[in-house]
Design a protein around this motif. Structure first.
Motif, PDB file in Angstrom:
ATOM      1  N   SER A  64       0.888  -1.158   0.000  1.00 15.49           N
ATOM      2  CA  SER A  64       0.000   0.000   0.000  1.00 15.49           C
ATOM      3  C   SER A  64       0.927   1.209   0.000  1.00 15.49           C
ATOM      4  CB  SER A  64      -0.924   0.018   1.232  1.00 15.49           C
ATOM      5  OG  SER A  64      -0.190   0.319   2.394  1.00 15.49           O
ATOM      6  N   VAL A  65       0.402   2.344  -0.385  1.00 12.95           N
ATOM      7  CA  VAL A  65       1.222   3.559  -0.398  1.00 12.95           C
ATOM      8  C   VAL A  65       1.726   3.865   1.009  1.00 12.95           C
ATOM      9  CG1 VAL A  65       1.221   6.034  -0.877  1.00 12.95           C
ATOM     10  CG2 VAL A  65       0.055   4.462  -2.437  1.00 12.95           C
ATOM     11  N   ALA A  66       0.887   3.660   2.017  1.00  9.66           N
ATOM     12  CA  ALA A  66       1.291   3.917   3.401  1.00  9.66           C
ATOM     13  C   ALA A  66       2.412   2.973   3.831  1.00  9.66           C
ATOM     14  CB  ALA A  66       0.096   3.776   4.337  1.00  9.66           C
ATOM     15  N   ASN A  67       2.325   1.707   3.437  1.00  5.02           N
ATOM     16  CA  ASN A  67       3.381   0.748   3.794  1.00  5.02           C
ATOM     17  C   ASN A  67       4.695   1.080   3.091  1.00  5.02           C
ATOM     18  OD1 ASN A  67       1.622  -0.613   5.422  1.00  5.02           O
ATOM     19  ND2 ASN A  67       1.255  -2.284   3.998  1.00  5.02           N
ATOM     20  N   LEU A  68       4.605   1.508   1.844  1.00  6.54           N
ATOM     21  CA  LEU A  68       5.814   1.914   1.126  1.00  6.54           C
ATOM     22  C   LEU A  68       6.434   3.141   1.790  1.00  6.54           C
ATOM     23  CD1 LEU A  68       7.756   1.549  -1.250  1.00  6.54           C
ATOM     24  CD2 LEU A  68       6.209   2.991  -2.614  1.00  6.54           C
ATOM     25  N   GLU A  69       5.613   4.081   2.165  1.00  5.39           N
ATOM     26  CA  GLU A  69       6.094   5.301   2.838  1.00  5.39           C
ATOM     27  C   GLU A  69       6.798   4.946   4.157  1.00  5.39           C
ATOM     28  OE1 GLU A  69       6.954   9.175   2.781  1.00  5.39           O
ATOM     29  OE2 GLU A  69       5.652   8.329   1.244  1.00  5.39           O
ATOM     30  N   THR A  76      16.497   3.271  -1.330  1.00  6.91           N
ATOM     31  CA  THR A  76      16.951   4.416  -2.129  1.00  6.91           C
ATOM     32  C   THR A  76      15.750   5.128  -2.750  1.00  6.91           C
ATOM     33  OG1 THR A  76      17.193   3.096  -4.135  1.00  6.91           O
ATOM     34  CG2 THR A  76      19.148   3.297  -2.708  1.00  6.91           C
ATOM     35  N   PRO A  77      15.892   6.403  -3.075  1.00  6.48           N
ATOM     36  CA  PRO A  77      14.800   7.118  -3.749  1.00  6.48           C
ATOM     37  C   PRO A  77      14.389   6.455  -5.069  1.00  6.48           C
ATOM     38  CG  PRO A  77      16.409   8.677  -2.910  1.00  6.48           C
ATOM     39  CD  PRO A  77      16.992   7.306  -2.714  1.00  6.48           C
ATOM     40  N   ASP A  78      15.349   5.912  -5.812  1.00 12.50           N
ATOM     41  CA  ASP A  78      15.024   5.237  -7.072  1.00 12.50           C
ATOM     42  C   ASP A  78      14.154   4.002  -6.841  1.00 12.50           C
ATOM     43  OD1 ASP A  78      16.440   7.099  -8.512  1.00 12.50           O
ATOM     44  OD2 ASP A  78      18.231   5.844  -8.740  1.00 12.50           O
ATOM     45  N   LEU A  79      14.486   3.211  -5.818  1.00  8.13           N
ATOM     46  CA  LEU A  79      13.676   2.021  -5.532  1.00  8.13           C
ATOM     47  C   LEU A  79      12.280   2.422  -5.060  1.00  8.13           C
ATOM     48  CD1 LEU A  79      13.749  -1.066  -5.546  1.00  8.13           C
ATOM     49  CD2 LEU A  79      14.417  -0.975  -3.141  1.00  8.13           C
ATOM     50  N   PHE A  80      12.209   3.492  -4.283  1.00  6.73           N
ATOM     51  CA  PHE A  80      10.907   4.001  -3.841  1.00  6.73           C
ATOM     52  C   PHE A  80      10.039   4.327  -5.055  1.00  6.73           C
ATOM     53  CE2 PHE A  80       8.011   7.404  -2.600  1.00  6.73           C
ATOM     54  CZ  PHE A  80       7.453   6.892  -1.440  1.00  6.73           C
ATOM     55  N   GLU A  81      10.600   5.025  -6.027  1.00 10.11           N
ATOM     56  CA  GLU A  81       9.855   5.388  -7.246  1.00 10.11           C
ATOM     57  C   GLU A  81       9.450   4.149  -8.043  1.00 10.11           C
ATOM     58  OE1 GLU A  81       8.604   8.357  -8.224  1.00 10.11           O
ATOM     59  OE2 GLU A  81       9.333   9.091  -6.291  1.00 10.11           O
ATOM     60  N   PHE A  83       8.755   1.168  -6.934  1.00  9.73           N
ATOM     61  CA  PHE A  83       7.703   0.396  -6.273  1.00  9.73           C
ATOM     62  C   PHE A  83       6.395   1.158  -6.095  1.00  9.73           C
ATOM     63  CE2 PHE A  83      10.869  -2.649  -4.035  1.00  9.73           C
ATOM     64  CZ  PHE A  83      10.966  -3.382  -5.204  1.00  9.73           C
ATOM     65  N   LYS A  84       6.365   2.448  -6.424  1.00 13.79           N
ATOM     66  CA  LYS A  84       5.140   3.244  -6.237  1.00 13.79           C
ATOM     67  C   LYS A  84       3.940   2.688  -7.000  1.00 13.79           C
ATOM     68  CE  LYS A  84       5.205   7.792  -5.971  1.00 13.79           C
ATOM     69  NZ  LYS A  84       5.564   9.207  -6.204  1.00 13.79           N
ATOM     70  N   ASP A  85       4.178   2.013  -8.116  1.00 20.21           N
ATOM     71  CA  ASP A  85       3.083   1.508  -8.944  1.00 20.21           C
ATOM     72  C   ASP A  85       2.805   0.022  -8.714  1.00 20.21           C
ATOM     73  OD1 ASP A  85       2.732   4.018 -10.092  1.00 20.21           O
ATOM     74  OD2 ASP A  85       4.267   3.620 -11.613  1.00 20.21           O
ATOM     75  N   SER A  86       3.288  -0.544  -7.625  1.00 22.70           N
ATOM     76  CA  SER A  86       3.041  -1.957  -7.335  1.00 22.70           C
ATOM     77  C   SER A  86       1.562  -2.193  -7.073  1.00 22.70           C
ATOM     78  CB  SER A  86       3.850  -2.407  -6.112  1.00 22.70           C
ATOM     79  OG  SER A  86       5.228  -2.333  -6.389  1.00 22.70           O
ATOM     80  N   ALA A  87       1.134  -3.421  -7.295  1.00 23.79           N
ATOM     81  CA  ALA A  87      -0.272  -3.786  -7.094  1.00 23.79           C
ATOM     82  C   ALA A  87      -0.584  -3.888  -5.607  1.00 23.79           C
ATOM     83  CB  ALA A  87      -0.561  -5.116  -7.776  1.00 23.79           C
ATOM     84  N   SER A 150      18.776  -0.929  -2.598  1.00 21.27           N
ATOM     85  CA  SER A 150      18.714  -0.260  -3.898  1.00 21.27           C
ATOM     86  C   SER A 150      18.063  -1.111  -4.987  1.00 21.27           C
ATOM     87  CB  SER A 150      20.112   0.147  -4.349  1.00 21.27           C
ATOM     88  OG  SER A 150      20.949  -0.997  -4.470  1.00 21.27           O
ATOM     89  N   ARG A 151      18.005  -2.408  -4.774  1.00 17.95           N
ATOM     90  CA  ARG A 151      17.425  -3.282  -5.806  1.00 17.95           C
ATOM     91  C   ARG A 151      17.021  -4.605  -5.179  1.00 17.95           C
ATOM     92  NH1 ARG A 151      20.388  -6.138 -10.748  1.00 17.95           N
ATOM     93  NH2 ARG A 151      18.521  -6.679 -11.908  1.00 17.95           N
ATOM     94  N   ILE A 152      15.900  -5.157  -5.647  1.00 12.94           N
ATOM     95  CA  ILE A 152      15.417  -6.463  -5.198  1.00 12.94           C
ATOM     96  C   ILE A 152      14.984  -7.229  -6.437  1.00 12.94           C
ATOM     97  CG2 ILE A 152      13.698  -7.700  -3.821  1.00 12.94           C
ATOM     98  CD1 ILE A 152      13.582  -5.128  -2.054  1.00 12.94           C
ATOM     99  N   SER A 153      15.511  -8.422  -6.593  1.00 10.25           N
ATOM    100  CA  SER A 153      15.112  -9.233  -7.740  1.00 10.25           C
ATOM    101  C   SER A 153      14.794 -10.652  -7.301  1.00 10.25           C
ATOM    102  CB  SER A 153      16.186  -9.217  -8.825  1.00 10.25           C
ATOM    103  OG  SER A 153      17.411  -9.687  -8.323  1.00 10.25           O
TER     104      SER A 153
END
Length: 155
Positions: A64-69, A76-81, A83-87, A150-153
């Motif tokens: 959820s957006v709250a959980n991501l926040e 990292t800011p890049d990873l945050f961006e 994941f913003k569109d995750s289901a 910074s990255r998760i795969s």
């Protein structure tokens, strides 16, 4: 029983025996330490990765957006961006799906470059019908003196 100091032992032979026993005991205790074979970057960043996943597993793991926040301080800011569109309901930090594991363990680490390391993170599912383990790759980057995910795969 009366305590006796080494200086009170009159026999020179007995003093040597006591001295050798004390030295042997000290050597045995100091030999019991486990050496740390990780490079310094891995030791430093392992703590950050473990703290992140401890926080993640200790809280609501579905996206959820709250959980991501709430996890923003660990990534990292890049990873945050990214994941913003995750289901909603998925877990981008483990499987990328709604199949959420029960436990984790931070395993092998490799230095990828200066200020960048990669870890294998083991994920576990165990209940009455399932006992499974999967591995994901997690990279951490040192930014302004702080290790961040910074990255998760998924493999």
């Amino acid at each position: 029983m009366k305590d006796i100091a080494i200086g009170q032992i009159r026999s020179p032979r007995m003093r040597v025996v006591v001295f050798v026993c004390v030295i042997a005991a000290l050597a045995a205790v100091s030999a019991c330490g486990v050496p740390n074979l990780d490079p310094p970057e891995c030791s430093e960043s392992r703590t950050a990765v473990r703290e992140f996943y401890s926080f993640h597993f200790g809280n609501e793991m579905g996206f959820s957006v709250a959980n991501l926040e709430a996890r923003k301080r660990f990534i990292t800011p890049d990873l945050f961006e990214t994941f913003k569109d995750s289901a909603d309901g998925s877990d981008p930090f483990t499987t990328g799906t709604s199949d959420i594991p029960k436990a984790f363990r931070v395993a092998e680490c490799k230095v990828l470059s200066e200020g960048n390391v990669g870890f294998e993170v083991l994920l576990f599912w165990r209940d009455d019908t399932r006992s499974e383990q999967r591995t994901i790759r997690v990279e951490a980057q040192k930014i302004d003196g702080q290790w961040l995910i910074s990255r998760i795969s998924q493999n």
